[in-house]
Enzyme design. Sequence first.
Site, PDB file in Angstrom:
ATOM      1  N   TYR A 136      -9.394   1.044  11.922  1.00  0.00           N
ATOM      2  CA  TYR A 136      -8.112   1.615  11.500  1.00  0.00           C
ATOM      3  C   TYR A 136      -7.647   2.637  12.531  1.00  0.00           C
ATOM      4  O   TYR A 136      -6.491   2.644  12.967  1.00  0.00           O
ATOM      5  CB  TYR A 136      -8.296   2.274  10.134  1.00  0.00           C
ATOM      6  CG  TYR A 136      -7.055   2.844   9.511  1.00  0.00           C
ATOM      7  CD1 TYR A 136      -6.598   4.118   9.841  1.00  0.00           C
ATOM      8  CD2 TYR A 136      -6.347   2.129   8.549  1.00  0.00           C
ATOM      9  CE1 TYR A 136      -5.467   4.652   9.242  1.00  0.00           C
ATOM     10  CE2 TYR A 136      -5.223   2.659   7.943  1.00  0.00           C
ATOM     11  CZ  TYR A 136      -4.796   3.927   8.290  1.00  0.00           C
ATOM     12  OH  TYR A 136      -3.669   4.456   7.697  1.00  0.00           O
ATOM     13  N   SER A 138      -0.495   7.251  11.924  1.00  0.00           N
ATOM     14  CA  SER A 138      -1.381   7.945  10.986  1.00  0.00           C
ATOM     15  C   SER A 138      -1.884   9.205  11.665  1.00  0.00           C
ATOM     16  O   SER A 138      -1.770   9.356  12.880  1.00  0.00           O
ATOM     17  CB  SER A 138      -2.557   7.013  10.660  1.00  0.00           C
ATOM     18  OG  SER A 138      -3.707   7.729  10.241  1.00  0.00           O
TER      19      SER A 138
HETATM   20  P1  NAP Z   1      -0.959   0.233   0.468  1.00  0.00           P
HETATM   21  O1  NAP Z   1      -0.572   0.990  -0.747  1.00  0.00           O
HETATM   22  O2  NAP Z   1      -2.324  -0.360   0.581  1.00  0.00           O
HETATM   23  O3  NAP Z   1       0.149  -0.894   0.763  1.00  0.00           O
HETATM   24  C1  NAP Z   1       0.020  -1.672   1.917  1.00  0.00           C
HETATM   25  C2  NAP Z   1       1.065  -2.764   1.833  1.00  0.00           C
HETATM   26  O4  NAP Z   1       0.932  -3.605   2.982  1.00  0.00           O
HETATM   27  C3  NAP Z   1       0.877  -3.649   0.608  1.00  0.00           C
HETATM   28  O5  NAP Z   1       2.107  -3.943   0.031  1.00  0.00           O
HETATM   29  C4  NAP Z   1       0.224  -4.889   1.193  1.00  0.00           C
HETATM   30  O6  NAP Z   1       0.491  -6.094   0.530  1.00  0.00           O
HETATM   31  C5  NAP Z   1       0.911  -4.952   2.545  1.00  0.00           C
HETATM   32  N1  NAP Z   1       0.188  -5.824   3.464  1.00  0.00           N
HETATM   33  C6  NAP Z   1      -1.119  -5.783   3.790  1.00  0.00           C
HETATM   34  N2  NAP Z   1      -1.421  -6.773   4.645  1.00  0.00           N
HETATM   35  C7  NAP Z   1      -0.266  -7.470   4.851  1.00  0.00           C
HETATM   36  C8  NAP Z   1       0.076  -8.608   5.624  1.00  0.00           C
HETATM   37  N3  NAP Z   1      -0.838  -9.241   6.369  1.00  0.00           N
HETATM   38  N4  NAP Z   1       1.357  -9.056   5.583  1.00  0.00           N
HETATM   39  C9  NAP Z   1       2.276  -8.422   4.831  1.00  0.00           C
HETATM   40  N5  NAP Z   1       2.030  -7.326   4.069  1.00  0.00           N
HETATM   41  C10 NAP Z   1       0.761  -6.870   4.098  1.00  0.00           C
HETATM   42  O7  NAP Z   1      -0.820   1.180   1.747  1.00  0.00           O
HETATM   43  P2  NAP Z   1       0.125   2.447   1.988  1.00  0.00           P
HETATM   44  O8  NAP Z   1      -0.649   3.677   1.696  1.00  0.00           O
HETATM   45  O9  NAP Z   1       1.443   2.219   1.346  1.00  0.00           O
HETATM   46  O10 NAP Z   1       0.256   2.367   3.574  1.00  0.00           O
HETATM   47  C11 NAP Z   1       1.350   1.724   4.178  1.00  0.00           C
HETATM   48  C12 NAP Z   1       1.238   1.979   5.671  1.00  0.00           C
HETATM   49  O11 NAP Z   1       1.182   3.388   5.903  1.00  0.00           O
HETATM   50  C13 NAP Z   1      -0.030   1.394   6.291  1.00  0.00           C
HETATM   51  O12 NAP Z   1       0.248   0.962   7.610  1.00  0.00           O
HETATM   52  C14 NAP Z   1      -0.965   2.599   6.364  1.00  0.00           C
HETATM   53  O13 NAP Z   1      -1.925   2.465   7.397  1.00  0.00           O
HETATM   54  C15 NAP Z   1       0.015   3.689   6.669  1.00  0.00           C
HETATM   55  N6  NAP Z   1      -0.451   5.032   6.331  1.00  0.00           N
HETATM   56  C16 NAP Z   1      -0.774   5.333   5.046  1.00  0.00           C
HETATM   57  C17 NAP Z   1      -1.189   6.644   4.764  1.00  0.00           C
HETATM   58  C18 NAP Z   1      -1.587   7.073   3.383  1.00  0.00           C
HETATM   59  O14 NAP Z   1      -2.144   8.188   3.267  1.00  0.00           O
HETATM   60  N7  NAP Z   1      -1.350   6.296   2.352  1.00  0.00           N
HETATM   61  C19 NAP Z   1      -1.257   7.582   5.770  1.00  0.00           C
HETATM   62  C20 NAP Z   1      -0.964   7.199   7.084  1.00  0.00           C
HETATM   63  C21 NAP Z   1      -0.536   5.918   7.339  1.00  0.00           C
HETATM   64  P3  NAP Z   1      -0.191  -6.445  -0.894  1.00  0.00           P
HETATM   65  O15 NAP Z   1       0.588  -5.672  -1.906  1.00  0.00           O
HETATM   66  O16 NAP Z   1      -0.038  -7.938  -1.017  1.00  0.00           O
HETATM   67  O17 NAP Z   1      -1.615  -6.010  -0.804  1.00  0.00           O
HETATM   68  C1  GCO Z   2      -8.956   7.402   5.352  1.00  0.00           C
HETATM   69  C2  GCO Z   2      -7.511   7.274   4.927  1.00  0.00           C
HETATM   70  C3  GCO Z   2      -6.590   7.673   6.068  1.00  0.00           C
HETATM   71  C4  GCO Z   2      -5.171   7.779   5.547  1.00  0.00           C
HETATM   72  C5  GCO Z   2      -4.188   8.052   6.646  1.00  0.00           C
HETATM   73  C6  GCO Z   2      -4.306   9.438   7.187  1.00  0.00           C
HETATM   74  O1  GCO Z   2      -9.783   6.582   4.935  1.00  0.00           O
HETATM   75  O2  GCO Z   2      -9.228   8.385   6.073  1.00  0.00           O
HETATM   76  O3  GCO Z   2      -7.229   5.967   4.478  1.00  0.00           O
HETATM   77  O4  GCO Z   2      -6.697   6.726   7.079  1.00  0.00           O
HETATM   78  O5  GCO Z   2      -4.773   6.608   4.913  1.00  0.00           O
HETATM   79  O6  GCO Z   2      -4.219   7.109   7.642  1.00  0.00           O
HETATM   80  O7  GCO Z   2      -3.216   9.682   8.069  1.00  0.00           O
END
Ligand code: NAP
Ligand code: GCO
Length: 255
Positions: A159, A146
């Site tokens: 986080y 992230s």
């Molecule tokens: P999201 O929409 O909240 O989806 C997260 C997924 O992870 C969901 O399918 C959830 O399952 C699953 N999950 C959570 N806990 C779990 C567990 N214990 N075992 C198996 N699956 C589990 O999040 P996202 O935005 O797609 O993010 C995905 C990844 O990218 C995360 O690691 C997040 O930190 C990272 N990330 C996201 C962003 C962003 O801006 N969105 C930026 C940087 C990094 P359920 O469907 O059952 O809830």
């Molecule tokens: C927050 C967001 C961020 C993004 C992402 C940024 O609350 O600031 O959830 O953590 O998801 O990780 O890279």
Amino acid sequence: MSALFDLTGKTALITGSARGLGLSYAEGLASAGAHVVLNDIRSELLNESVQKLRQKGYQADGLAFDVTNEDAVITAFESLASKGLQVDILINNAGIQYRKPMVELELANWQRVIDTNLTSAFIVSREAAKRMIARGQGGKIINIGSLTSQAARPTVAPYTAAKGGIKMLTCSMAAEWAEFNIQTNAIGPGYILTDMNTALIEDKEFDNWVKSSNPSKRWGSPDELIGTAIFLSSSASNYINGQIIYVDGGWLAVL
Ligand code: NAP
Ligand code: GCO
């Protein structure tokens, strides 16, 4: 050139991939030829997503397990092996967010975020790497970091600590597994339009902050992560190890 990015004959496990970025990674790798194994806790949602990929003509299966549960992870790998599926590519994507100032933060919620966003990557990667090493054919592991792997903002300490840990765990995996032709790298997405950020997207002040702080002046979309995932899953990245690639519109590159 296309052979460099061809994943035909490879099996890819993407954790947390019933929706969000994980589903984008799964569809992207499937479009490059991989047999994708989706994972989530909720089997109903998981099966719906697997069917959607199959309807597009992709090789897709689903395996419901909690990535924080060591026994469930071990059972999952044994189940895949019993079906003749060996994980060549692992994307440790599952993750949660929990926003609260540290002085008010409950230890249980700290631990839950650390367990899901960091410890799970160790648990799942250990099982994948054991089997990759035993097979002697190498492999690819991609951890999802992230912006908070590199910089912090208030109210997301667990986080941020976890994602900072992901960056260095990626280096540790490279240090121990590169000699077995396993390349371990990370992707650091910026602010992307997914369910995790719904509250932020709907907050006008936060939305303005994201758009004004990012030189690209916008949020990212999930499909903008796919190319980096395919690159790090493919032979095009065979001499890249221990790196994190930020897909953030340039956010971390500018003052
Ligand atoms: P999201 O929409 O909240 O989806 C997260 C997924 O992870 C969901 O399918 C959830 O399952 C699953 N999950 C959570 N806990 C779990 C567990 N214990 N075992 C198996 N699956 C589990 O999040 P996202 O935005 O797609 O993010 C995905 C990844 O990218 C995360 O690691 C997040 O930190 C990272 N990330 C996201 C962003 C962003 O801006 N969105 C930026 C940087 C990094 P359920 O469907 O059952 O809830
Ligand atoms: C927050 C967001 C961020 C993004 C992402 C940024 O609350 O600031 O959830 O953590 O998801 O990780 O890279």
